[in-house]
Design a protein around this motif. Structure first.
Motif, short mmCIF file in Angstrom:
data_model
loop_
_atom_site.label_atom_id
_atom_site.label_comp_id
_atom_site.label_asym_id
_atom_site.label_seq_id
_atom_site.Cartn_x
_atom_site.Cartn_y
_atom_site.Cartn_z
N THR A 1 4.56 4.97 0.22
CA THR A 1 5.23 3.67 0.06
C THR A 1 4.28 2.58 0.51
N HIS A 2 4.54 1.35 0.07
CA HIS A 2 3.83 0.26 0.75
C HIS A 2 4.82 -0.63 1.47
N ASP A 3 6.06 -0.12 1.57
CA ASP A 3 7.11 -0.85 2.27
C ASP A 3 7.16 -0.39 3.72
N SER B 1 -13.68 11.83 -6.13
CA SER B 1 -14.40 10.80 -6.87
C SER B 1 -13.92 10.83 -8.31
N PHE B 2 -13.76 9.65 -8.89
CA PHE B 2 -13.55 9.54 -10.33
C PHE B 2 -14.88 9.07 -10.90
N GLY B 3 -15.60 9.95 -11.56
CA GLY B 3 -16.93 9.59 -12.02
C GLY B 3 -17.79 9.25 -10.82
N ASP C 1 6.35 9.57 -4.68
CA ASP C 1 5.43 8.45 -4.82
C ASP C 1 6.23 7.17 -5.06
N GLU C 2 6.32 6.34 -4.04
CA GLU C 2 7.08 5.08 -4.11
C GLU C 2 8.38 5.25 -4.87
N PRO C 3 9.25 6.14 -4.40
CA PRO C 3 10.44 6.47 -5.20
C PRO C 3 11.43 5.32 -5.29
N GLY D 1 -0.33 1.93 3.20
CA GLY D 1 -1.63 1.29 3.10
C GLY D 1 -1.60 0.30 1.97
N PRO D 2 -2.59 -0.58 1.93
CA PRO D 2 -2.61 -1.59 0.88
C PRO D 2 -2.79 -0.96 -0.49
N SER D 3 -2.50 -1.74 -1.54
CA SER D 3 -2.62 -1.25 -2.90
C SER D 3 -4.05 -0.79 -3.17
N GLY D 4 -4.17 0.35 -3.83
CA GLY D 4 -5.49 0.84 -4.20
C GLY D 4 -6.20 1.61 -3.11
N CYS D 5 -5.51 1.91 -2.00
CA CYS D 5 -6.18 2.59 -0.89
C CYS D 5 -6.24 4.10 -1.11
N GLY D 6 -5.58 4.61 -2.15
CA GLY D 6 -5.68 6.03 -2.45
C GLY D 6 -4.45 6.85 -2.08
N LYS D 7 -3.33 6.19 -1.85
CA LYS D 7 -2.10 6.92 -1.49
C LYS D 7 -1.68 7.86 -2.61
N SER D 8 -1.55 7.30 -3.81
CA SER D 8 -1.11 8.12 -4.94
C SER D 8 -2.12 9.22 -5.23
N THR D 9 -3.38 8.87 -5.16
CA THR D 9 -4.43 9.86 -5.43
C THR D 9 -4.31 11.04 -4.47
N LEU D 10 -4.11 10.74 -3.20
CA LEU D 10 -4.00 11.80 -2.20
C LEU D 10 -2.77 12.67 -2.49
N GLN E 1 -16.14 6.91 -5.56
CA GLN E 1 -15.42 7.76 -4.63
C GLN E 1 -14.22 6.98 -4.11
N VAL E 2 -13.02 7.55 -4.23
CA VAL E 2 -11.84 6.82 -3.78
C VAL E 2 -11.22 7.45 -2.53
N ILE E 3 -11.48 8.73 -2.27
CA ILE E 3 -11.00 9.36 -1.04
C ILE E 3 -12.24 9.84 -0.27
N1 LIG Z 1 -7.86 8.29 -12.96
C1 LIG Z 1 -8.59 7.39 -12.28
N2 LIG Z 1 -9.83 7.05 -12.69
C2 LIG Z 1 -10.56 6.16 -12.00
N3 LIG Z 1 -10.16 5.55 -10.89
C3 LIG Z 1 -8.94 5.84 -10.41
C4 LIG Z 1 -8.09 6.78 -11.09
N4 LIG Z 1 -6.93 6.86 -10.39
C5 LIG Z 1 -7.06 6.02 -9.34
N5 LIG Z 1 -8.27 5.41 -9.36
C6 LIG Z 1 -8.76 4.45 -8.36
O1 LIG Z 1 -8.58 5.02 -7.09
C7 LIG Z 1 -8.15 4.06 -6.16
C8 LIG Z 1 -6.89 4.54 -5.49
O2 LIG Z 1 -5.84 4.54 -6.43
P1 LIG Z 1 -4.37 4.97 -6.05
O3 LIG Z 1 -3.56 4.96 -7.29
O4 LIG Z 1 -4.41 6.22 -5.28
O5 LIG Z 1 -3.93 3.77 -5.11
P2 LIG Z 1 -2.56 3.56 -4.37
O6 LIG Z 1 -2.87 3.56 -2.92
O7 LIG Z 1 -1.54 4.52 -4.83
O8 LIG Z 1 -2.20 2.09 -4.79
P3 LIG Z 1 -0.77 1.47 -5.18
O9 LIG Z 1 -0.12 1.11 -3.89
O10 LIG Z 1 -1.16 0.24 -5.93
O11 LIG Z 1 -0.03 2.47 -5.97
C9 LIG Z 1 -7.99 2.76 -6.92
O12 LIG Z 1 -9.11 1.97 -6.65
C10 LIG Z 1 -7.95 3.18 -8.36
O13 LIG Z 1 -8.54 2.19 -9.15
#
Ligand SMILES: Nc1ncnc2c1ncn2[C@@H]1O[C@H](COP(=O)(O)OP(=O)(O)OP(=O)(O)O)[C@@H](O)[C@H]1O
Ligand SMILES: [Mg+2]
Lengths: 336, 349
Positions: free
Chosen positions: B191-193, B12-14, B158-160, B36-45, B17-19
């Motif tokens: 990737t999202h490709d 969770s960020f604050g 990450d999306e190299p 997965g689609p943009s914003g689904c949490g790939k980079s976060t994971l 919850q994103v994952i």
């Molecule tokens: N530091 C942060 N603080 C708050 N929210 C965040 C933070 N980092 C990511 N998020 C949120 O977490 C969610 C997942 O973000 P993430 O960057 O993991 O997406 P992604 O799957 O990598 O998307 P993309 O394909 O666009 O890169 C998004 O809704 C984003 O707004």
């Protein structure tokens, strides 16, 4: 009601409309004669006029005064002496010992200013860098501290000098506290070393917010993922600072260094209010020397003061050119 | 070396919850792709695995060691950033050696590793240049080289390739596949490709809204999508969906074509565009009217509408002569059809 509002509005803009009508025909005539290119001159003219009256003409006058002698105020009453004033200032047996120079006060001021600049600029760069580094971290109340450090920049230098004089003078705040704590009070501003240190400390305090801001901007321009890459590389924090932060902050540091140098050489108001150049001549800096020999001493010598200010101006021009070159280089690097 | 296990990971960020509870095993030497689609949490994971962020709850294991609280430096992983994150003031050689110097590796060995990476990635001649003097593709290679010289337990990417143009992306994709075959090191690739995911992955992890939708091999995902989301996400053009009512194991497609359905009530029938072809003969078929024809040479993409307005896309091989407004009849093989229940989950035929 809407009608009344409109009427009032029209009444308020009436003078403007009148003025616009008045200047319109001559401007149109001018544009017909010179084309649109000529209009640029019209809009630049007011600023150029101000620049001429307050900068250009005094500069030329100052140069003229520096070639004249005597104690007369008006240029017409002053005999032409050529480069004699400069010769007077530069005449010296041993430049490291001001007492052997013809204008010993001038060389005392030069020496003091040089020492001041060396210590104050080093202190300024280090302190503002440390402050910027701390303020760049995710600390609690960051915006509050940013404001706190920037606030003194907004104060008038005279106010800064006065505040610190109240703190440091014989019956000032600092001594009051020391007495309360059971310590011997100290006459801070009557001690050569303390007074010198006070001018350095106070001017650093007063201006560091500005330099901190420049460095903070530089720190924030460093991409965060570089630090994450370094983290993945298991880089120790010290090495991150020396090998990543510092080199990437280089252009900003250079700008800070030169700007602080320029302002250090010009030090006057807060130091003058704080110590008046004393005790003795231990905090007599160049600008104060120029001011006093030209306007404030019993035997006014505008020619000598003008010559001294021209010499100081030459040093500042060199420093400014360095600064311009550095900031242009920094911009070029960013553009790439 | 390089087995990565995620156990009940949340982040969770604050207050957001994103994952939401990820359980995942990435085997040694495997190339796992997060899509997965943009914003689904790939980079976060990925950042959680890297140690750049800490999970809110759950456990991360690398080679059987619990690294949940370990710093990024301690995990022995290397990351390739989307932005490359090359140190701009250092030469390529310095960029490559920087991480190695931290480990107090002897100089000759550093030089040796850099030479090897230089040869492998064909960046040997660029060693004395700075990143600003490199093309996008060259920067990408240097970024990969910086990861390779570290000889990490696993690579995180990450999306190299997303900053490269289409052609270069193709080349680099092939090169990455070759590199993975050669190094046999675990790689986690975001990737999202789809094409990247399908061609590179041993295992694809489909994410949506911070949850895993399905984990499978590329062909497993394509052939047996476990739910509507995966079915629609994997494969291009997207799968055609028809919403039907099934009674007694039978349902009717728009236009009257009836087929056997493994379910009752509301069912979604999915047919890939490649699974449809022009019907021969007068037997029952899917009747549609062409809206748009995209002739690509080797194949022709036909956009059409069924009787009830459902859009239907089909990819026909060759260059059939078709035009917008023309009605056509489409047929499909029974094994090209997927069924999904009202809850969106796959129904086995
Ligand atoms: N530091 C942060 N603080 C708050 N929210 C965040 C933070 N980092 C990511 N998020 C949120 O977490 C969610 C997942 O973000 P993430 O960057 O993991 O997406 P992604 O799957 O990598 O998307 P993309 O394909 O666009 O890169 C998004 O809704 C984003 O707004
Ligand atoms: Mg991302």
């Amino acid at each position: 009601m809407a009608g009344l509002g409109q009427t009032l509005g029209r009444a308020a803009t009436w003078p403007l409309t009148l003025a616009a009508r008045a200047v319109d025909p001559p401007l149109r005539a001018w544009q017909r004669r010179t084309g649109t290119g000529g209009m640029a001159a019209v809009f630049l003219a007011p600023n150029l006029l101000i620049f001429s009256v307050f900068v250009l003409v005094p500069l030329v006058l100052n140069f003229a005064y520096s070639m004249t002698g005597g104690t007369g105020i008006l240029l017409g009453q002053r005999p032409f002496v050529g480069a004699e004033q400069y010769a007077r200032l530069l005449e010296c047996q041993d430049y490291t010992r001001p007492i052997t120079c013809r204008e010993d006060q001038f060389w005392t001021a030069v020496g003091n200013t040089a020492q001041f600049v060396i210590f104050q600029v080093s202190l300024m760069v280090v302190v503002s860098l440390i402050t910027a580094l701390i303020l760049n971290r995710d600390i609690r109340g960051r915006s509050f501290f940013r404001a706190v450090f920037f606030f003194p920049v907004l104060l008038s230098p005279v106010v800064v000098g006065l505040i610190w004089r109240w703190i440091l003078q014989r019956q000032g705040l600092l001594n009051l506290i020391m007495v309360k704590l059971g310590l011997e009070p100290e006459v801070w501003l009557n001690d050569r070393v303390y007074a010198f240190a006070a001018t350095i400390g106070v001017s650093t305090w007063a201006h560091m917010g500005f330099y901190t801001l420049i460095l903070l901007a530089g720190l924030q321009a460093i991409p965060r993922d570089l630090y994450e890459a370094a983290e993945m590389d298991a880089t120790p924090p010290g090495r991150v600072f020396w090998r990543i932060t510092l080199p990437l902050l280089g252009p900003n540091l250079a700008v800070v260094l030169v700007l602080a140098l320029i302002r250090g050489v010009q030090i006057f108001d807060e130091a003058y209010v704080l110590t008046g150049g004393g005790p003795g001549t231990s905090t007599l800096y160049l600008t104060q020397y120029i001011y006093e020999s030209g306007f404030a001493s019993l035997l006014r010598e505008p020619g000598l003061a003008a010559a001294a200010s021209i010499l100081m101006g030459a040093v500042l021009v060199v420093l400014t050119l360095i600064q311009l070159w550095l900031s242009r280089r920094a911009e070029g690097r960013k553009a790439r | 070396m390089g087995r990565i296990v995620l156990d009940g990971i949340t982040k969770s960020f604050g207050a957001t919850q994103v994952i939401h509870g990820i359980d995942l095993e990435i085997e040694e030497g495997e190339l796992a792709v997060f899509v997965g689609p943009s914003g689904c949490g790939k980079s976060t994971l990925l950042r959680l695995i890297a140690g750049l962020d800490r999970p809110t709850s759950g456990r991360i294991e690398i080679n059987g060691r619990d690294v949940t609280r370990a710093s990024a430096a301690d995990r022995g992983l290397a990351m390739v950033f989307q932005s490359y994150a090359l140190y701009p003031h250092m030469t390529v050689r310095q960029n490559l050696s920087f991480g190695l110097e931290n480990t107090r590796m002897p100089k000759p060995e550093i030089a040796e590793r850099i030479d090897e990476a230089g040869r492998m990635l064909e960046i040997g001649e660029l060693m004395e240049r700075r990143p600003t003097q490199l093309s996008g593709g060259q920067r990408q290679r240097v970024a990969i080289g910086r990861a390779i010289v570290r000889n990490p337990t696993a690579f995180l990417l990450d999306e190299p390739l997303s900053n490269l143009d289409a052609e270069l992306r193709g080349t680099m994709r092939a090169e990455l596949a070759r590199l993975h075959a050669r190094l046999a090191t675990t790689m986690v690739y975001v990737t999202h490709d789809q094409v990247e995911a399908m061609t590179l992955a041993d295992k694809i992890v489909v994410l949506r809204g911070g949850r895993i939708e399905q984990v499978d091999t590329p062909l497993g995902l394509y052939n047996r999508p476990q739910n509507l989301f995966v079915a629609g996400f994997i494969g291009a053009p997207n799968m055609n969906f028809f919403r039907v009512r099934a009674t007694g194991g039978q349902a009717e497609l728009p236009g009257g074509l009836s087929l056997a359905v493994p379910g009752e009530g509301e069912v979604t029938v999915g047919i890939r565009p490649q699974g449809l072809h022009l019907a021969t003969g007068d037997g029952p078929a899917l009747e549609v009217v062409i809206r748009l024809v995209e002739a690509l040479g080797a194949e022709t993409v036909v956009h059409a509408d069924a009787a009830d307005g459902t859009p239907v896309v089909t990819v026909l091989s060759g260059q059939p002569s078709l035009a917008a407004g023309q009605p056509i009849r489409l047929a499909f093989d029974a094994d090209a059809v997927h069924f999904f229940g009202a809850d969106g989950m796959r129904l086995e035929a």
